[in-house]
Design an enzyme around this catalytic site. Structure first.
Site, PDB file in Angstrom:
ATOM      1  N   ASP A  44      62.085   2.283  47.626  1.00 54.39           N
ATOM      2  CA  ASP A  44      61.838   1.547  48.864  1.00 54.39           C
ATOM      3  C   ASP A  44      61.648   2.557  49.994  1.00 54.39           C
ATOM      4  OD1 ASP A  44      61.897   0.079  51.202  1.00 54.39           O
ATOM      5  OD2 ASP A  44      63.592  -1.174  50.624  1.00 54.39           O
ATOM      6  N   SER A  93      62.931  -7.807  58.351  1.00 54.20           N
ATOM      7  CA  SER A  93      64.111  -7.144  57.800  1.00 54.20           C
ATOM      8  C   SER A  93      64.407  -5.814  58.483  1.00 54.20           C
ATOM      9  CB  SER A  93      63.935  -6.926  56.294  1.00 54.20           C
ATOM     10  OG  SER A  93      62.747  -6.206  56.022  1.00 54.20           O
ATOM     11  N   HIS A 117      62.490   0.502  54.215  1.00 52.31           N
ATOM     12  CA  HIS A 117      63.789   0.290  54.849  1.00 52.31           C
ATOM     13  C   HIS A 117      64.591   1.580  54.919  1.00 52.31           C
ATOM     14  CE1 HIS A 117      62.500  -3.695  53.307  1.00 52.31           C
ATOM     15  NE2 HIS A 117      62.925  -4.081  54.503  1.00 52.31           N
TER      16      HIS A 117
END
Length: 419
Positions: free
Chosen positions: A395, A151, A398
């Protein structure tokens, strides 16, 4: 027993003239060595006269595919500092790019500050070539460019699409998903920029693009061709793989196939498992990428900021509510294993096909301010405990887009066109 006749080489009448000539040559070399050899000759310099360092072949002198110039002499794009530049800001607005994922749109999900957008990367001894979307598109006309990995690589893919899409008319561009592929098409250029989901590059039990949140990760040994068959014919490849391997000091490797009734799974040191993956990747690159017309890039590990105690912050904190960078220029988080960097260095050094290493690790290390944190779409609803403690679900892997991954693509642009 009768002995064989003497060999002609040892017959006195024919041997002495050759011996005299050889001795004369030795005397000549000794007498005139000051003229023939550099001053203070060493064993190495003499050896170089006998076995000279191979000169670059014409093939090596040829410029790399897609290159239109060269970088400045002594320029290391990955060594520099972050400079506050409020006049420039992001290269595009979040609202201007319809291709962003809801896991990336920090402003849309309530991030109150924008300071993370105004830091510009400045190499110490040179300038980064300005990103030019029209040049990028014109150069990949009729070609395929593909990001392969997890990702984080998908984030870089999305960033690049956002950087170039504005110069393409709305009716001449599209984005669609097919299985593990996400494909952006610039129709007038007959070009595609693609992302292929393969978090380990090799076959694994996390290969489903939609359902890959598996608690027990397993990779099948020597299985690069499972995914590699879908990468053939691509002109520019950008690989990454790291964070999915970080499950501990060992990793599970499957010998055989996932369809076997009895599965033979070995726990091996993570560095050994990762080395096997890199060797597989290099084998695929050697068999499928032509240095005369293809380019291969590998993006290094993307740092996360899950433990603020490592930079002198709250012992129970992480990237949540962080709006400033880490001041220490030598900071290196424990999540980024230098032993993995060493594996990459050792294995890539053996490659006969040029691989451009995008070393984004150190320059991204201080950017604890640029993660999506709590400002993104969640996989599921928050529990009361999570709502009461945002740190628990922030998070810190990311990145907000636009943001730091646009800088990664500026460096990719520079290395592609000005190696």
């Amino acid at each position: 027993m009768e002995l064989p006749p003497s060999l002609p080489l040892f017959r006195k009448t024919r041997f002495y003239p050759y011996l005299f000539l050889l001795l004369s040559l030795v005397v000549f070399l000794i007498s005139y060595s000051a003229y023939l050899l550099p001053s203070s000759p060493s064993v190495t310099s003499l050896a170089n006269l006998i076995w000279p360092t191979p000169k670059p072949t014409k093939k090596n002198k040829d410029k790399l595919a897609f290159a239109i110039g060269e970088s400045e002499k002594g320029c290391d794009l990955f060594s520099g500092k972050w400079v506050w530049d409020e006049s420039s800001g992001a290269l595009y607005e979040e609202s201007e790019c319809p291709y962003l994922l809801p896991q990336q749109t920090c402003q849309e999900h309530g991030r109150p500050d924008k300071d993370y957008l105004y830091w510009r990367w400045q190499p110490h001894n040179c300038l980064i070539p300005r990103f030019n979307a029209s040049l990028m598109l014109e150069t990949i006309r009729g070609k395929r460019m593909m990001f392969v990995g997890d990702s984080l690589n998908r984030g870089q893919f999305t960033s690049l699409v956002c950087l170039i899409h504005k110069v393409i008319p709305d009716n001449a561009k599209s984005l669609h998903k097919v299985d593990s592929f996400t494909i952006f098409t610039a129709k007038d250029y007959n070009a595609t920029i693609e992302f292929y989901w393969a978090p380990f590059l090799l076959e694994s039990n996390a290969d489903s693009p939609g359902k890959h949140r598996v608690p027990d990760r397993i990779v099948r040994k020597d299985s690069i061709d499972t995914h590699g068959q879908h990468w053939k014919g691509v002109d520019i490849m950008v690989f990454n793989t790291y964070i999915w391997w970080m499950t501990g000091r060992t990793f599970k490797i499957l010998n055989g196939t996932f369809d076997d009734n009895i599965k033979y799974i070995a726990d091996v040191p993570t560095e050994d498992a990762y080395r096997m993956a890199m060797q597989n990747l290099l084998r695929w690159i050697k068999g499928n990428m032509d240095p005369k017309r293809n380019r291969v890039f590998f993006t290094s590990m993307s740092p996360s900021h899950a433990w603020s105690k490592e930079w002198g912050g709250d012992p129970n904190g992480n990237c949540y509510n962080e709006t400033k960078m880490i001041d220490d220029p030598n900071y290196w988080g424990s999540d980024s294993r230098k032993s993995i960097m060493q594996v990459i260095s050792e294995e890539f050094g053996k490659s006969k096909v040029p691989i451009t290493f995008l070393n984004i690790t150190q320059l991204s290390m201080p950017r604890k301010d640029a993660h999506t944190s709590i400002y993104k779409e969640r996989w599921g609803p928050l529990s009361p405990e999570e709502r009461a403690n945002p740190v628990s679900y922030a998070d810190c892997i990311h990145w907000c887009v636009p943001g730091i991954q646009d800088v990664w693509n500026e460096l990719l642009f520079a290395k592609l066109f000005y190696p």
